[in-house]
Design a protein around this motif. Structure first.
Motif, short mmCIF file in Angstrom:
data_model
loop_
_atom_site.label_atom_id
_atom_site.label_comp_id
_atom_site.label_asym_id
_atom_site.label_seq_id
_atom_site.Cartn_x
_atom_site.Cartn_y
_atom_site.Cartn_z
N LEU A 252 1.01 -1.45 -0.13
CA LEU A 252 0.12 0.02 0.16
C LEU A 252 1.07 1.16 -0.14
O LEU A 252 0.65 2.34 -0.39
CB LEU A 252 -0.46 -0.26 0.76
N ALA A 253 1.85 1.20 0.54
CA ALA A 253 2.69 2.61 1.01
C ALA A 253 3.62 2.72 0.04
O ALA A 253 4.07 3.56 -0.28
CB ALA A 253 3.77 2.65 2.15
N GLN A 254 3.80 2.02 -0.80
CA GLN A 254 4.81 1.64 -2.43
C GLN A 254 3.82 1.75 -3.32
O GLN A 254 3.40 2.31 -4.76
CB GLN A 254 5.25 0.57 -2.23
N GLY A 255 2.54 1.80 -3.35
CA GLY A 255 1.54 2.13 -4.59
C GLY A 255 1.00 1.11 -5.44
O GLY A 255 0.50 1.04 -5.80
N GLN A 256 1.63 0.21 -5.14
CA GLN A 256 1.23 -1.64 -5.45
C GLN A 256 -0.17 -1.29 -4.77
O GLN A 256 -1.03 -2.14 -6.12
CB GLN A 256 1.92 -1.94 -5.00
N TYR A 257 -0.55 -1.41 -4.09
CA TYR A 257 -2.36 -1.40 -3.68
C TYR A 257 -2.78 -0.14 -3.47
O TYR A 257 -2.05 1.20 -3.37
CB TYR A 257 -2.37 -2.35 -2.52
N SER A 258 -3.84 0.43 -4.13
CA SER A 258 -4.68 1.86 -4.20
C SER A 258 -5.61 1.88 -2.23
O SER A 258 -5.93 2.73 -2.15
CB SER A 258 -5.46 1.94 -5.37
N ALA A 259 -6.02 0.09 -2.48
CA ALA A 259 -6.70 0.16 -1.32
C ALA A 259 -7.02 -1.59 -0.61
O ALA A 259 -6.48 -2.37 -1.44
CB ALA A 259 -8.54 0.56 -1.45
N SER A 260 -6.64 -1.64 0.93
CA SER A 260 -7.03 -2.70 1.75
C SER A 260 -8.36 -3.01 2.50
O SER A 260 -8.90 -1.71 2.73
CB SER A 260 -5.72 -3.22 2.04
#
Length: 379
Positions: A252-260
């Motif tokens: 998430l912090a690295q931008g691979q995910y937008s949401a969780s």
């Protein structure tokens, strides 16, 4: 080498969350300034009146001091436990609190192995795996001890004979604010499911083998039934699945995910400073499951009186305040904590909290819940 701003913030978040190989300086508590204790924000809600102090009796305390130490097997990490350890040892300097951090399955296996071979094992165990903890109790591994503080706690705090909740940890959604601005972040599972097709592969959660995921699913489906399953089954094909919260938060912090979603609420205390520039958490307004973190004294405890003093501390107002600093969720009256149950109730409303100990039928229902989740997520 100078790290670019997004990468620098991602690295800061990674270190703050105890991921990867980032050292934690002594004297730094989660979210707090370096070299000092964390100044916890006020919850700004009515937390009730603290009840009278209910310590263990003097004979138990005297024996505990003679025993001199207590060994805890905990599923909480070192950063979460540090404020609790510091506060306990400051109050009881004659009792050394030793903590081994491991997941719940490792705790149960290690205890079985150690008791079978006669070596020193845990005096106290702490875990969030409802099914595993109930099995552990059912096998006669927990002493049927009732702490004096129990009378000051809600009925749901007593999870099983000898097993009591030290925290009621919510699950939350966490968003990368650079990718989904705060005003566009869904506040409930239904809304997130509705936009999941457009976020395919950029939504993350943890595997059903993770006790937080299973506890969240059991609570959410228990509340919403088939309507809840429709949301989960829409999210499944669009979601990446991680083994634990660490990998999820790093991506998430690295931008691979937008949401969780269905993320352990213990991350709340760590999303501040540079981390808050990238991440934002939200409670789920269509039902926020709160997962009990149970604690109990083992039948084979070598320091049973010291264990009683520690459990008594955990369930006291003072102990719950220390737990708040680590990101746990206190629930007893009189504990002013931005992460406590009253603050969650203010955010989502009492009717939208899924709170009340272990869900009824959770052991019997586990195989069917696991199987349907795996089908939805293609596992």
């Amino acid at each position: 080498m100078r790290i670019s701003t997004p990468k620098a913030i991602a690295l800061t978040v990674t270190c703050a969350l105890g991921l990867a190989a980032c050292g934690t300086s002594s004297g730094t508590s989660p979210g707090g300034p370096s070299g000092g204790s964390s100044a916890m924000p006020s919850s700004g809600v009515d937390v009730g009146k603290a009840s009278a102090v209910t310590p263990v009796d003097s004979a138990t305390l005297a024996k505990a001091k003679e025993q001199g130490s207590v060994l805890l097997y905990s599923n909480a990490d070192e950063q979460q436990m540090k404020p609790v350890i510091d506060a306990f040892e400051a109050k009881y300097p004659a009792i050394d609190l030793r903590v081994l951090n491991m997941n719940d399955a490792q705790t149960f296996q290690r205890y079985a192995t150690e008791t079978a071979t006669g070596v020193r094992t845990a005096d106290v165990v702490m875990g969030s795996d409802a099914v595993g903890m109930l099995d552990f109790v059912g096998k006669g591994n927990i002493a049927e001890y009732t702490d004096p503080n129990v009378k000051n706690l809600p009925e749901y705090a007593q999870l099983a004979p000898g097993l009591v909740a030290m925290s009621e940890d919510p699950v939350v959604a966490v968003y990368n604010t650079a990718l989904i601005p705060k005003d566009g972040q869904p506040k409930d599972i239904a809304s997130l499911a509705g936009m999941s097709d457009s976020l395919k592969g950029r939504i993350g959660t943890t595997d059903i083998g993770n006790p937080t995921q299973f506890g969240a699913l059991a609570g959410y489906i228990g509340r919403h039934g088939e309507a809840g399953w429709k949301n989960i089954e829409r999210l499944g094909p669009n979601s990446g699945v991680e083994s634990g919260t660490g990998n999820l938060m790093q991506k998430l912090a690295q931008g691979q995910y937008s949401a969780s979603y269905f993320v352990s609420g213990t991350v709340r205390a760590l999303i501040k400073g540079d981390a808050a520039k990238v991440l934002n958490y939200a409670y789920l307004t269509d039902g926020t499951p709160l997962i009990p973190r149970g604690v109990g004294i083992t039948k084979k405890a070598r320091s049973p009186e010291a264990a009683k003093v520690f459990v008594n501390f955990l369930l006291s107002v003072e102990g719950q305040e220390a737990a708040c600093e680590g990101g746990f969720t206190p629930y007893r009256d009189g504990v002013d904590c931005a992460y406590g149950v009253p603050a969650i109730e203010q955010a989502v409303g009492a009717g939208n909290m899924i709170l009340g100990g272990y869900p009824e039928g959770i052991v019997k229902d586990k195989p069917a819940l696991d199987a349907r989740w795996k089908k939805a997520f293609g596992r």
